[in-house]
Design a protein around this motif. Structure first.
Motif, PDB file in Angstrom:
ATOM      1  N   ALA A   1      48.147  48.693  37.604  1.00  0.00           N
ATOM      2  CA  ALA A   1      47.437  49.626  38.066  1.00  0.00           C
ATOM      3  C   ALA A   1      47.282  49.445  39.845  1.00  0.00           C
ATOM      4  CB  ALA A   1      45.230  49.320  37.742  1.00  0.00           C
ATOM      5  N   ILE A   2      46.900  50.262  40.606  1.00  0.00           N
ATOM      6  CA  ILE A   2      46.681  50.202  41.553  1.00  0.00           C
ATOM      7  C   ILE A   2      45.740  50.127  42.560  1.00  0.00           C
ATOM      8  CG2 ILE A   2      47.564  51.036  43.761  1.00  0.00           C
ATOM      9  CD1 ILE A   2      50.632  49.654  42.615  1.00  0.00           C
TER      10      ILE A   2
ATOM     11  N   PRO B   1      46.593  42.684  39.071  1.00  0.00           N
ATOM     12  CA  PRO B   1      47.092  42.350  37.515  1.00  0.00           C
ATOM     13  C   PRO B   1      45.932  42.220  36.194  1.00  0.00           C
ATOM     14  CG  PRO B   1      47.631  41.577  39.253  1.00  0.00           C
ATOM     15  CD  PRO B   1      46.752  42.280  39.852  1.00  0.00           C
ATOM     16  N   PRO B   2      46.852  42.502  34.622  1.00  0.00           N
ATOM     17  CA  PRO B   2      45.075  42.476  34.486  1.00  0.00           C
ATOM     18  C   PRO B   2      44.723  41.104  33.895  1.00  0.00           C
ATOM     19  CG  PRO B   2      47.881  42.765  32.471  1.00  0.00           C
ATOM     20  CD  PRO B   2      48.146  42.476  34.942  1.00  0.00           C
ATOM     21  N   ASP B   3      44.754  40.030  34.404  1.00  0.00           N
ATOM     22  CA  ASP B   3      44.067  38.461  35.294  1.00  0.00           C
ATOM     23  C   ASP B   3      43.289  39.057  36.419  1.00  0.00           C
ATOM     24  OD1 ASP B   3      46.293  38.254  36.718  1.00  0.00           O
ATOM     25  OD2 ASP B   3      45.630  36.475  36.509  1.00  0.00           O
ATOM     26  N   ALA B   4      42.928  40.071  37.087  1.00  0.00           N
ATOM     27  CA  ALA B   4      42.856  39.942  38.638  1.00  0.00           C
ATOM     28  C   ALA B   4      41.112  41.003  38.289  1.00  0.00           C
ATOM     29  CB  ALA B   4      43.639  41.130  39.429  1.00  0.00           C
ATOM     30  N   LYS B   5      40.230  39.888  39.256  1.00  0.00           N
ATOM     31  CA  LYS B   5      38.864  40.535  38.998  1.00  0.00           C
ATOM     32  C   LYS B   5      39.353  42.422  39.160  1.00  0.00           C
ATOM     33  CE  LYS B   5      35.732  36.503  39.230  1.00  0.00           C
ATOM     34  NZ  LYS B   5      34.478  35.937  39.435  1.00  0.00           N
ATOM     35  N   SER B   6      38.550  43.175  38.304  1.00  0.00           N
ATOM     36  CA  SER B   6      38.083  44.635  38.957  1.00  0.00           C
ATOM     37  C   SER B   6      37.027  45.427  38.644  1.00  0.00           C
ATOM     38  CB  SER B   6      39.689  45.120  38.349  1.00  0.00           C
ATOM     39  OG  SER B   6      39.488  44.925  36.824  1.00  0.00           O
ATOM     40  N   SER B   7      36.411  46.525  38.943  1.00  0.00           N
ATOM     41  CA  SER B   7      35.386  47.132  38.178  1.00  0.00           C
ATOM     42  C   SER B   7      35.604  48.520  39.010  1.00  0.00           C
ATOM     43  CB  SER B   7      34.555  46.486  39.337  1.00  0.00           C
ATOM     44  OG  SER B   7      34.176  46.344  40.384  1.00  0.00           O
ATOM     45  N   ARG B   8      35.210  49.284  38.165  1.00  0.00           N
ATOM     46  CA  ARG B   8      35.179  50.572  38.445  1.00  0.00           C
ATOM     47  C   ARG B   8      34.029  50.982  39.827  1.00  0.00           C
ATOM     48  NH1 ARG B   8      38.649  54.279  36.998  1.00  0.00           N
ATOM     49  NH2 ARG B   8      40.033  53.549  34.910  1.00  0.00           N
ATOM     50  N   HIS B   9      34.273  51.463  40.861  1.00  0.00           N
ATOM     51  CA  HIS B   9      33.350  51.840  41.470  1.00  0.00           C
ATOM     52  C   HIS B   9      33.144  53.513  41.099  1.00  0.00           C
ATOM     53  CE1 HIS B   9      31.752  52.664  45.889  1.00  0.00           C
ATOM     54  NE2 HIS B   9      33.280  53.802  46.330  1.00  0.00           N
ATOM     55  N   HIS B  10      32.269  53.929  41.453  1.00  0.00           N
ATOM     56  CA  HIS B  10      31.402  55.763  41.425  1.00  0.00           C
ATOM     57  C   HIS B  10      31.889  55.875  42.900  1.00  0.00           C
ATOM     58  CE1 HIS B  10      30.236  54.171  37.032  1.00  0.00           C
ATOM     59  NE2 HIS B  10      29.506  55.569  37.127  1.00  0.00           N
ATOM     60  N   LEU B  11      32.502  57.644  43.296  1.00  0.00           N
ATOM     61  CA  LEU B  11      32.692  57.329  44.783  1.00  0.00           C
ATOM     62  C   LEU B  11      31.334  58.168  44.925  1.00  0.00           C
ATOM     63  CD1 LEU B  11      36.303  59.812  43.721  1.00  0.00           C
ATOM     64  CD2 LEU B  11      36.089  57.048  44.971  1.00  0.00           C
TER      65      LEU B  11
ATOM     66  N   HIS C   1      39.891  46.172  43.144  1.00  0.00           N
ATOM     67  CA  HIS C   1      39.863  44.790  42.656  1.00  0.00           C
ATOM     68  C   HIS C   1      38.168  44.881  42.920  1.00  0.00           C
ATOM     69  CE1 HIS C   1      44.140  45.080  44.315  1.00  0.00           C
ATOM     70  NE2 HIS C   1      44.248  43.698  43.025  1.00  0.00           N
ATOM     71  N   GLN C   2      37.886  43.971  42.152  1.00  0.00           N
ATOM     72  CA  GLN C   2      36.231  43.249  42.612  1.00  0.00           C
ATOM     73  C   GLN C   2      35.946  42.786  43.675  1.00  0.00           C
ATOM     74  OE1 GLN C   2      33.739  43.455  40.397  1.00  0.00           O
ATOM     75  NE2 GLN C   2      32.742  43.248  41.750  1.00  0.00           N
ATOM     76  N   ILE C   3      37.232  42.164  44.936  1.00  0.00           N
ATOM     77  CA  ILE C   3      36.528  41.944  46.078  1.00  0.00           C
ATOM     78  C   ILE C   3      36.792  43.707  47.227  1.00  0.00           C
ATOM     79  CG2 ILE C   3      39.116  41.705  47.045  1.00  0.00           C
ATOM     80  CD1 ILE C   3      38.167  39.335  48.700  1.00  0.00           C
TER      81      ILE C   3
ATOM     82  N   PRO D   1      47.818  39.781  44.627  1.00  0.00           N
ATOM     83  CA  PRO D   1      47.082  41.280  43.999  1.00  0.00           C
ATOM     84  C   PRO D   1      45.851  40.426  43.457  1.00  0.00           C
ATOM     85  CG  PRO D   1      49.555  40.781  44.039  1.00  0.00           C
ATOM     86  CD  PRO D   1      49.337  40.094  44.606  1.00  0.00           C
ATOM     87  N   ALA D   2      45.490  38.888  42.169  1.00  0.00           N
ATOM     88  CA  ALA D   2      44.809  38.114  42.092  1.00  0.00           C
ATOM     89  C   ALA D   2      43.801  37.705  43.115  1.00  0.00           C
ATOM     90  CB  ALA D   2      44.781  37.771  40.979  1.00  0.00           C
ATOM     91  N   PHE D   3      43.678  37.592  44.286  1.00  0.00           N
ATOM     92  CA  PHE D   3      43.229  37.044  44.940  1.00  0.00           C
ATOM     93  C   PHE D   3      41.636  37.389  44.832  1.00  0.00           C
ATOM     94  CE2 PHE D   3      40.548  36.834  48.689  1.00  0.00           C
ATOM     95  CZ  PHE D   3      40.449  35.439  48.804  1.00  0.00           C
ATOM     96  N   HIS D   4      40.120  36.984  44.848  1.00  0.00           N
ATOM     97  CA  HIS D   4      38.969  36.634  45.049  1.00  0.00           C
ATOM     98  C   HIS D   4      38.339  35.616  45.692  1.00  0.00           C
ATOM     99  CE1 HIS D   4      35.372  38.388  43.484  1.00  0.00           C
ATOM    100  NE2 HIS D   4      34.695  37.761  43.241  1.00  0.00           N
ATOM    101  N   ALA D   5      37.124  36.190  46.357  1.00  0.00           N
ATOM    102  CA  ALA D   5      36.220  35.460  47.076  1.00  0.00           C
ATOM    103  C   ALA D   5      35.031  35.689  47.186  1.00  0.00           C
ATOM    104  CB  ALA D   5      37.110  35.187  48.277  1.00  0.00           C
ATOM    105  N   PRO D   6      34.357  34.675  46.955  1.00  0.00           N
ATOM    106  CA  PRO D   6      32.977  35.684  47.507  1.00  0.00           C
ATOM    107  C   PRO D   6      32.341  36.274  48.946  1.00  0.00           C
ATOM    108  CG  PRO D   6      32.517  33.453  46.462  1.00  0.00           C
ATOM    109  CD  PRO D   6      33.972  33.851  46.642  1.00  0.00           C
ATOM    110  N   THR D   7      31.680  37.713  48.059  1.00  0.00           N
ATOM    111  CA  THR D   7      31.236  38.657  48.936  1.00  0.00           C
ATOM    112  C   THR D   7      29.774  38.543  49.856  1.00  0.00           C
ATOM    113  OG1 THR D   7      33.580  40.459  48.381  1.00  0.00           O
ATOM    114  CG2 THR D   7      32.033  41.042  50.105  1.00  0.00           C
ATOM    115  N   ARG D   8      30.069  38.705  50.911  1.00  0.00           N
ATOM    116  CA  ARG D   8      28.233  38.780  51.522  1.00  0.00           C
ATOM    117  C   ARG D   8      28.377  39.504  51.908  1.00  0.00           C
ATOM    118  NH1 ARG D   8      27.799  33.297  55.134  1.00  0.00           N
ATOM    119  NH2 ARG D   8      30.217  33.263  54.470  1.00  0.00           N
TER     120      ARG D   8
END
Length: 117
Positions: free
Chosen positions: A18-19, A28-38, A54-56, A98-105
């Motif tokens: 998915a893009i 990518p399948p191993d990346a953290k992701s989630s659904r965002h309600h518009l 992406h979760q980030i 593409p699979a990069f993730h870091a905590p977001t404040r």
């Protein structure tokens, strides 16, 4: 039955990832992701559209904006991308894998506003 499961897994492995509509990077399948309600669920968006991010990217949106701001002026991807803070974030995150993730404040302004309530 096992053949059907194997065929399904093989087909899933060959699908293009998915893009993320916010940063235009593959998810990518191993990346953290989630659904965002518009439109946020709290503002009536339970049965309205969602996008996979992406979760980030998702965390960056919610760290910067309230549910009301998202519902009233940022209820589509184009509006989010046009926001200067999100545009700066997108420019930065596009340089990451593409699979990069870091905590977001939460942003300093939002933290201070929350304390004042």
């Amino acid at each position: 039955m096992e053949a059907a499961i194997a065929a399904s897994e093989t087909a899933a492995a060959h699908r293009a990832p998915a893009i993320c509509p916010l940063c235009d990077r593959p998810i990518p399948p191993d990346a953290k992701s989630s659904r965002h309600h518009l439109t946020p669920r709290l503002k009536g968006g339970t049965h309205l559209g969602t996008v996979r991010l992406h979760q980030i990217c998702h965390s960056a949106i919610h760290a910067r904006f309230s549910e009301t701001e998202l519902a009233t002026k940022l209820a589509d991807v184009e509006a989010l991308r046009a926001d200067p803070e999100i545009a700066a974030f997108v420019a930065w995150v596009k340089t990451k894998p593409p699979a990069f993730h870091a905590p977001t404040r939460m942003t300093r302004d939002r933290r201070e506003a929350k304390r004042e309530r």
